[in-house]
Design an enzyme around this catalytic site. Structure first.
Site, PDB file in Angstrom:
ATOM      1  N   HIS A  61       0.811  -1.218   0.000  1.00  0.00           N
ATOM      2  CA  HIS A  61       0.000   0.000   0.000  1.00  0.00           C
ATOM      3  C   HIS A  61       0.852   1.280   0.000  1.00  0.00           C
ATOM      4  O   HIS A  61       0.385   2.342   0.403  1.00  0.00           O
ATOM      5  CB  HIS A  61      -1.050  -0.010   1.111  1.00  0.00           C
ATOM      6  CG  HIS A  61      -0.534  -0.073   2.514  1.00  0.00           C
ATOM      7  ND1 HIS A  61      -1.197  -0.773   3.509  1.00  0.00           N
ATOM      8  CD2 HIS A  61       0.539   0.468   3.105  1.00  0.00           C
ATOM      9  CE1 HIS A  61      -0.528  -0.639   4.649  1.00  0.00           C
ATOM     10  NE2 HIS A  61       0.522   0.112   4.432  1.00  0.00           N
ATOM     11  N   HIS A  97      -2.011   5.797   8.415  1.00  0.00           N
ATOM     12  CA  HIS A  97      -0.657   6.262   8.720  1.00  0.00           C
ATOM     13  C   HIS A  97      -0.697   7.599   9.448  1.00  0.00           C
ATOM     14  O   HIS A  97      -0.157   8.591   8.988  1.00  0.00           O
ATOM     15  CB  HIS A  97       0.175   6.308   7.439  1.00  0.00           C
ATOM     16  CG  HIS A  97       0.328   4.953   6.824  1.00  0.00           C
ATOM     17  ND1 HIS A  97      -0.662   4.355   6.085  1.00  0.00           N
ATOM     18  CD2 HIS A  97       1.340   4.049   6.889  1.00  0.00           C
ATOM     19  CE1 HIS A  97      -0.259   3.149   5.696  1.00  0.00           C
ATOM     20  NE2 HIS A  97       0.942   2.936   6.174  1.00  0.00           N
ATOM     21  N   HIS A 145      10.283  -4.073   4.949  1.00  0.00           N
ATOM     22  CA  HIS A 145      10.842  -2.721   4.838  1.00  0.00           C
ATOM     23  C   HIS A 145      10.995  -2.112   6.228  1.00  0.00           C
ATOM     24  O   HIS A 145      10.291  -2.485   7.159  1.00  0.00           O
ATOM     25  CB  HIS A 145       9.995  -1.806   3.946  1.00  0.00           C
ATOM     26  CG  HIS A 145       8.615  -1.470   4.452  1.00  0.00           C
ATOM     27  ND1 HIS A 145       7.640  -2.415   4.710  1.00  0.00           N
ATOM     28  CD2 HIS A 145       8.026  -0.274   4.735  1.00  0.00           C
ATOM     29  CE1 HIS A 145       6.524  -1.807   5.106  1.00  0.00           C
ATOM     30  NE2 HIS A 145       6.730  -0.519   5.135  1.00  0.00           N
ATOM     31  N   GLU A 159       3.987  -4.891   9.502  1.00  0.00           N
ATOM     32  CA  GLU A 159       2.582  -4.723   9.111  1.00  0.00           C
ATOM     33  C   GLU A 159       2.100  -5.880   8.225  1.00  0.00           C
ATOM     34  O   GLU A 159       0.898  -6.020   7.989  1.00  0.00           O
ATOM     35  CB  GLU A 159       2.373  -3.392   8.386  1.00  0.00           C
ATOM     36  CG  GLU A 159       2.981  -3.349   6.982  1.00  0.00           C
ATOM     37  CD  GLU A 159       2.774  -2.000   6.289  1.00  0.00           C
ATOM     38  OE1 GLU A 159       2.201  -1.085   6.888  1.00  0.00           O
ATOM     39  OE2 GLU A 159       3.200  -1.890   5.129  1.00  0.00           O
TER      40      GLU A 159
HETATM   41 FE   LIG Z   1       1.408   0.686   6.258  1.00  0.00          FE
END
Ligand SMILES: [Fe+2]
Lengths: 118, 284
Positions: B12, B59, B194, B241
């Site tokens: 995303h 976020h 990441h 996540e």
């Molecule tokens: Fe995210």
């Protein structure tokens, strides 16, 4: 019960958003969070000191923002997602912000990657 | 009775959304990634699900750390496109399905998932990137209703990997108890590996990403048994996540078949897409 996190054994260069650091960073995070409002972005660009004064920041945090010290802010507890609003407003894209946190130039960081896009 | 006909996984990252808005589907550096969406777009076009339950994280756009929900379900009939700090993306508001969402709210709380119920929830890149990639012809509206569930993966403690897997299982029970003849897909978003903060910025782990994709198909129980720490060590702090994909997998039956997988990670993040199809999709 399985312990999910070993705070003392996190990989080096990782700062978990939790505990007292998260409490302390709430005001810095709020300043960055509020930059989703165009009026606040304009206010920061016009007079960063005046905007910072509104958030009652500690002197250390104000200095880190003046210095564009993204790593220092993360180490003080700032979360990277709101922080990216501030760093990008200051002209550092995601790669530039990250390169600084790694202690590298943007060119050095991108040399470690296969793609150059941001 | 409503039924789940498939599960889809997608990154995303906002950079993918920007690429879509620029019409950059064939940009050479990102073609391997963007081509990974084509079979998913074709499948969605062929099956036209009525609704998609979207497992994502906000976020720090619609939620701030002053009051931060662990699971937040939107019951809104429409979701504004958020301004995350650079102006909102040129997308139409995202249509929801209040009837399904309120049904899920009741069913999940009865199943002991005590969610925060939200009536006004603008969506940020966590939600907009995957849906704009899955439904590329979105200029005049979204063909499938979106029911977003936001998960806290940012302020620790975050829910455990097993909790996400169980959320998916509870979602399946909830959908199957909805007395409407509708088809539903579940979307898992984020990752894969990441890290975007600290000196460890830029950490990626393609080996782990491939192992995750393979276990997601063959042994999701093993992924649910790992600790949050394992995800941080193997896939980076922000990569943790990827547990949100476990909610998608948990919502599928043992008969779900993997139709498609793709991987491309040339920059900060190991991007992956996956498509599972339920036998219910073939019968329909
Ligand atoms: Fe995210």
């Amino acid at each position: 019960m399985v312990r999910q996190i070993d705070p003392e054994r996190l990989p080096a260069g990782t700062y978990l958003n939790t505990g007292q650091a998260a409490n302390r960073a709430l005001r810095v995070n709020r300043l960055c969070y509020d930059l989703k409002e165009p009026a606040n972005r304009a206010a920061f660009e016009a007079d960063p000191e005046a905007l910072m004064a509104r958030y009652d920041l500690e002197p250390e945090d104000r200095q880190l923002i003046r210095d564009r010290d993204w790593l220092g802010l993360v180490q003080r507890g700032a979360n990277v997602f709101p922080l990216l609003r501030l760093s990008q407003l200051c002209g550092d894209g995601l790669a530039g912000t990250g390169a600084q946190m790694r202690g590298e130039t943007l060119e050095q960081y991108l040399a470690t990657r296969q793609a150059k896009g941001s | 009775m409503a039924r789940i006909i498939g599960g889809l996984g997608s990154p995303h990252a906002p950079s993918i959304g920007a690429l879509i808005d620029q019409g950059g589907w064939d940009q050479p550096e990102w073609k391997k990634l963007m081509d990974g969406y084509r079979p998913m777009q074709d499948w969605l076009e062929a099956h036209k699900p009525d609704a998609a339950i979207l497992i994502y994280n906000d976020h720090v756009t619609s939620f701030f750390f002053d009051r931060y929900p662990t699971f937040a379900l939107s019951v809104a009939s429409e979701h504004p496109v958020a301004d995350e700090g650079f102006g909102p993306r040129p997308l139409p508001p995202v249509r929801g399905d209040s009837d399904l969402a309120w049904h899920l709210a009741h069913a999940l709380v009865e199943d002991e998932f005590d969610l925060t119920i939200c009536q006004d929830m603008p969506l940020d890149h966590g939600a907009l990137t995957p849906i704009s990639a899955f439904w590329p012809n979105h200029a005049n509206g979204w063909p499938t209703a979106i029911v977003p569930i936001a998960v806290n993966v940012l302020q620790f403690p975050v829910p455990t990997p097993r909790r996400l897997y169980k959320l998916g299982q509870a979602l399946r029970r909830a959908v199957e108890s909805w007395p409407q003849d509708k088809t539903v897909v579940v979307l898992g978003t984020g990752g894969l590996s990441h890290q975007l903060h600290g000196e460890r910025f830029g950490f990626r782990n393609a080996d782990w990403d491939h192992e995750f994709l393979s276990l997601l198909e063959t042994d999701p129980e093993a992924l649910a048994s790992l600790r949050t720490q394992d995800y941080i060590e193997r896939g980076g702090a922000e990569g943790a996540e990827m547990v949100m994909w476990l909610a998608m997998r948990g919502a599928l039956s043992g008969e779900a078949r993997k139709l498609h997988v793709n991987y491309h990670g040339p920059l900060h993040t190991g991007f992956a897409q996956i498509l599972f199809e339920e036998p219910a999709a073939v019968i329909a």
